[in-house]
Design an enzyme around this catalytic site. Structure first.
Site, PDB file in Angstrom:
ATOM      1  N   LYS A   9       0.852  -1.191   0.000  1.00  0.00           N
ATOM      2  CA  LYS A   9       0.000   0.000   0.000  1.00  0.00           C
ATOM      3  C   LYS A   9       0.884   1.237   0.000  1.00  0.00           C
ATOM      4  O   LYS A   9       2.103   1.149   0.146  1.00  0.00           O
ATOM      5  CB  LYS A   9      -0.892  -0.009   1.238  1.00  0.00           C
ATOM      6  CG  LYS A   9      -1.961  -1.090   1.192  1.00  0.00           C
ATOM      7  CD  LYS A   9      -2.973  -0.819   2.256  1.00  0.00           C
ATOM      8  CE  LYS A   9      -4.037  -1.900   2.296  1.00  0.00           C
ATOM      9  NZ  LYS A   9      -4.819  -1.806   3.524  1.00  0.00           N
ATOM     10  N   HIS A  64       2.405   6.661   3.311  1.00  0.00           N
ATOM     11  CA  HIS A  64       1.993   8.069   3.334  1.00  0.00           C
ATOM     12  C   HIS A  64       2.863   8.882   4.291  1.00  0.00           C
ATOM     13  O   HIS A  64       3.708   8.345   5.007  1.00  0.00           O
ATOM     14  CB  HIS A  64       0.503   8.219   3.619  1.00  0.00           C
ATOM     15  CG  HIS A  64       0.035   7.477   4.824  1.00  0.00           C
ATOM     16  ND1 HIS A  64       0.262   7.940   6.097  1.00  0.00           N
ATOM     17  CD2 HIS A  64      -0.628   6.306   4.954  1.00  0.00           C
ATOM     18  CE1 HIS A  64      -0.258   7.091   6.959  1.00  0.00           C
ATOM     19  NE2 HIS A  64      -0.798   6.087   6.298  1.00  0.00           N
ATOM     20  N   HIS A  83       3.520   7.849   7.756  1.00  0.00           N
ATOM     21  CA  HIS A  83       4.558   6.852   8.025  1.00  0.00           C
ATOM     22  C   HIS A  83       5.939   7.501   8.112  1.00  0.00           C
ATOM     23  O   HIS A  83       6.780   7.074   8.896  1.00  0.00           O
ATOM     24  CB  HIS A  83       4.556   5.762   6.943  1.00  0.00           C
ATOM     25  CG  HIS A  83       3.328   4.906   6.963  1.00  0.00           C
ATOM     26  ND1 HIS A  83       2.503   4.769   5.878  1.00  0.00           N
ATOM     27  CD2 HIS A  83       2.769   4.164   7.955  1.00  0.00           C
ATOM     28  CE1 HIS A  83       1.489   3.971   6.194  1.00  0.00           C
ATOM     29  NE2 HIS A  83       1.627   3.592   7.440  1.00  0.00           N
TER      30      HIS A  83
HETATM   31  N1  ARG Z   1       0.349  -0.224   9.885  1.00  0.00           N
HETATM   32  C1  ARG Z   1      -0.426   0.714  10.627  1.00  0.00           C
HETATM   33  C2  ARG Z   1      -0.879   1.843   9.710  1.00  0.00           C
HETATM   34  O1  ARG Z   1      -0.279   2.086   8.704  1.00  0.00           O
HETATM   35  C3  ARG Z   1       0.318   1.313  11.803  1.00  0.00           C
HETATM   36  C4  ARG Z   1       0.662   0.332  12.870  1.00  0.00           C
HETATM   37  C5  ARG Z   1       0.803   0.981  14.222  1.00  0.00           C
HETATM   38  N2  ARG Z   1       1.156   0.091  15.257  1.00  0.00           N
HETATM   39  C6  ARG Z   1       0.340  -0.760  15.896  1.00  0.00           C
HETATM   40  N3  ARG Z   1       0.846  -1.531  16.807  1.00  0.00           N
HETATM   41  N4  ARG Z   1      -0.939  -0.775  15.644  1.00  0.00           N
HETATM   42  O2  ARG Z   1      -1.841   2.520  10.015  1.00  0.00           O
END
Ligand code: ARG
Length: 576
Positions: free
Chosen positions: A136, A139, A142
């Site tokens: 994906k 963004h 991140h």
């Molecule tokens: N992959 C998730 C996102 O892009 C963020 C993960 C954050 N960490 C967690 N332990 N939920 O939104």
């Protein structure tokens, strides 16, 4: 050093009021340096501090009586009282000598050796950050998570903690069903090997579009996902392949950014264990099944489901939060950390509140040591090609723009590897732009603003560092020699030394609030002082003794500047 003086002051006051100096030392603050006007070095607000300590209410007479009991000595040369604030001026020779020696001795740990920080618990800190979703878009959120998490990890490490850096990838979910179903049609092994992130994303977009029109494609995506969920060997090996290549690609880009991880974890690790979580919830009678067949946890005390969290779909599969519960429990057991910090944008605030609440309901008291650090949205971060899709795009853009600026600037020195230098400066610009304000605030990103060489930018910090570094090449042979303190009594030198006195307080505040803006503001101040000193304290043409003392002083600025920049995640450049 800052604390040597603070201690001397605290001890004087302690003798006068009969309160242990440990209680007083935290109220002795370095006065922010003033470049225009000479000022005292430390202050103590009697109203806020001593009031509570001596257990009487503040009044002018008491303050005066206290001030009368304090006397100047060989360390503290002047003490005065005005409007309830005691100010202290340190002996000038001692100020210069102690502080510069301390910086020389501590190097990059200057500030962190201070007594002020002794109250922070030390132990294992797990920092989870970046956590992009494979196939994906990467963004800007991140990117923020990446640089903020890296900063927190650096800071905790410098403060004496052991730090575990974890990347929790979004490496599970329907996007893999789509990829698995559509790769044979839209994918190409060669392109995958050349640039996995780009190619997986392209394939994902195509399959996604196809699945929207074509029921059959949609169906096969679901089937592939089911195969993955049930551990089908071939499906899993394709998934492993995609995941592995993506991580390798990410690691390369993180390296450009100066970021690394001890562990690439991810949601996929917890697909089985999240079933255990459901069982645990069941056994504790916390799992409720709704009419629709979904599994939920009631988050209210009233037991009326007015607030709840869904942890199971009606088909028995688990969700994002279920995997997070499993991951948190796993980390508690595996690492027995003393503290865990999650870094995500603020839209996930409720998610983490719920997560912490459910962990508490499960009796996992370690959750009290878990923190969610949030940040706001960034608008307007675009590249010349359009929207940001990958982290690489942002880095390429920063580097290209900086190279352009360097080519335009007549003053640029001949540099061995301009692209590398441009990248380090570009990244500094990104980081400072991002860290200037409160993390929770949204802000509008502007390349031109971020890349200016004047004003409070990363470029300015890099420029200041490079200038100091080039000045210091004059010095290298005499580094070990001591210096004459009387050669460093000019206003700009004194103001800079006063600024050094405040560094540990700034670190204290930064650690306490996990907000980089205090450190950023401090380094900008230091940069400006460095430039003023650069103009007024000539090295070339000065008598050797003066030149040496000045270089000793400029080296101290460079050391503190560089170590602060590194904490923020910036690689200081030596030339630009
Ligand atoms: N992959 C998730 C996102 O892009 C963020 C993960 C954050 N960490 C967690 N332990 N939920 O939104």
């Amino acid at each position: 050093m800052a604390c040597y003086f603070r201690r001397a002051i605290a001890e004087q006051v302690s003798r006068a009021v009969g309160v242990p100096s440990e209680k007083i030392i935290h109220h002795v603050h370095a006065i922010p340096a003033n470049r225009k006007r000479a000022s005292a070095d430390f202050q103590l607000h009697l109203r806020s501090a001593v009031d509570g300590l001596v257990d009487v209410t503040y009044c002018e007479e008491k303050a005066e009586a206290l001030a009368c009991k304090l006397a100047s000595d060989s360390v503290i040369n002047e003490i005065s009282l005005a409007r309830g604030v005691l100010t202290f001026k340190i002996n000038r020779s001692l100020l210069v000598k102690k502080v510069l020696h301390q910086i020389k001795q501590d190097g990059s740990s200057y500030g962190f050796t201070s007594e002020l920080l002794s109250g922070f618990p030390k132990g294992l800190t797990l920092v989870e950050y970046s956590s992009p979703n494979i196939a994906k878009k990467f963004h800007v959120g991140h990117l923020r998570s990446t640089i903020i998490g890296n900063f927190i990890a650096n800071l905790k490490e410098a403060a004496g903690n052991k730090v575990l850096r974890v990347n929790y990838l979004g490496d599970w979910g329907l996007q893999f069903g789509l990829l698995g179903a559509g790769f044979s049609k839209f994918g190409c092994e060669e392109k995958l090997n050349a640039n996995a992130l780009q190619h997986l994303f392209d394939v994902y977009v195509k399959v996604n579009a196809a699945a929207e029109k074509d029921e059959e494609m949609k169906q096969s995506a679901h089937e592939f996902m089911k195969k993955l969920e049930t551990g089908h060997q071939q499906a899993l090996s394709l998934w492993t392949h995609f995941r592995g290549l993506s991580i390798a690609e990410y690691a390369k880009v993180y390296k450009r950014l100066g970021v690394q991880f001890d562990e690439y974890s991810g949601e996929s690790f917890y697909r089985e264990r999240s079933q255990d979580v459901l069982n645990l919830l069941r056994s504790k009678n916390i799992l409720k099944i709704t009419k629709e067949g979904t599994g939920v946890v009631d988050l209210t005390e009233k037991d009326d489901l007015s607030a709840y969290s869904t942890v199971m779909r009606s088909d028995g599969t688990t969700l994002y939060i279920t995997r997070d519960i499993a991951a948190a429990i796993d980390r508690m057991e595996k690492y027995n950390f003393d503290e865990m910090v999650y870094v995500t944008d603020k839209s996930q605030r409720i998610h983490f509140q719920n997560l912490f609440k459910i962990l508490k309901m499960l009796g996992k008291d370690k959750v009290d040591c878990c923190k969610h650090v949030t940040f706001g949205r960034v608008q307007g971060m675009q590249t010349r090609r359009g929207d940001v899709v990958f982290l690489e795009d942002v880095l390429d853009e920063a580097r290209a723009r900086m190279l352009q600026n360097m080519a335009n600037a007549a003053t640029s020195k001949a540099i061995e590897d301009p692209a590398d230098t441009a990248e380090k400066i570009g990244v500094a610009a990104l980081i400072i732009q991002d860290f200037k304000g409160p993390l929770q605030s949204d802000y509008h990103f502007n390349w031109d603003e971020a890349l200016q060489s004047v004003g409070d930018t990363g470029v300015f910090l890099q420029y200041t560092h490079a200038r100091l570094q080039s000045l210091l090449t004059l010095w290298s042979t005499r580094e070990e020699e001591d210096f004459n303190v009387s050669c460093l009594q000019e206003p700009s030198a004194i103001a800079t030394l006063q600024h050094f006195l405040r560094y540990d307080e700034v670190i204290y505040k930064t650690l306490k609030e996990l907000q980089p803006r205090y450190l950023v503001a401090y380094l900008m101040g230091l940069g400006h002082l460095a430039n003023v000193s650069h103009h007024s304290l000539e090295v070339k043409g000065s008598p050797p003794e003066v030149a040496h003392a000045r270089l000793y002083f400029f080296n101290a600025i460079r050391v503190v500047l560089a170590s602060g920049m590194k904490l923020l995640g910036i690689k200081p450049v030596d030339k630009m």
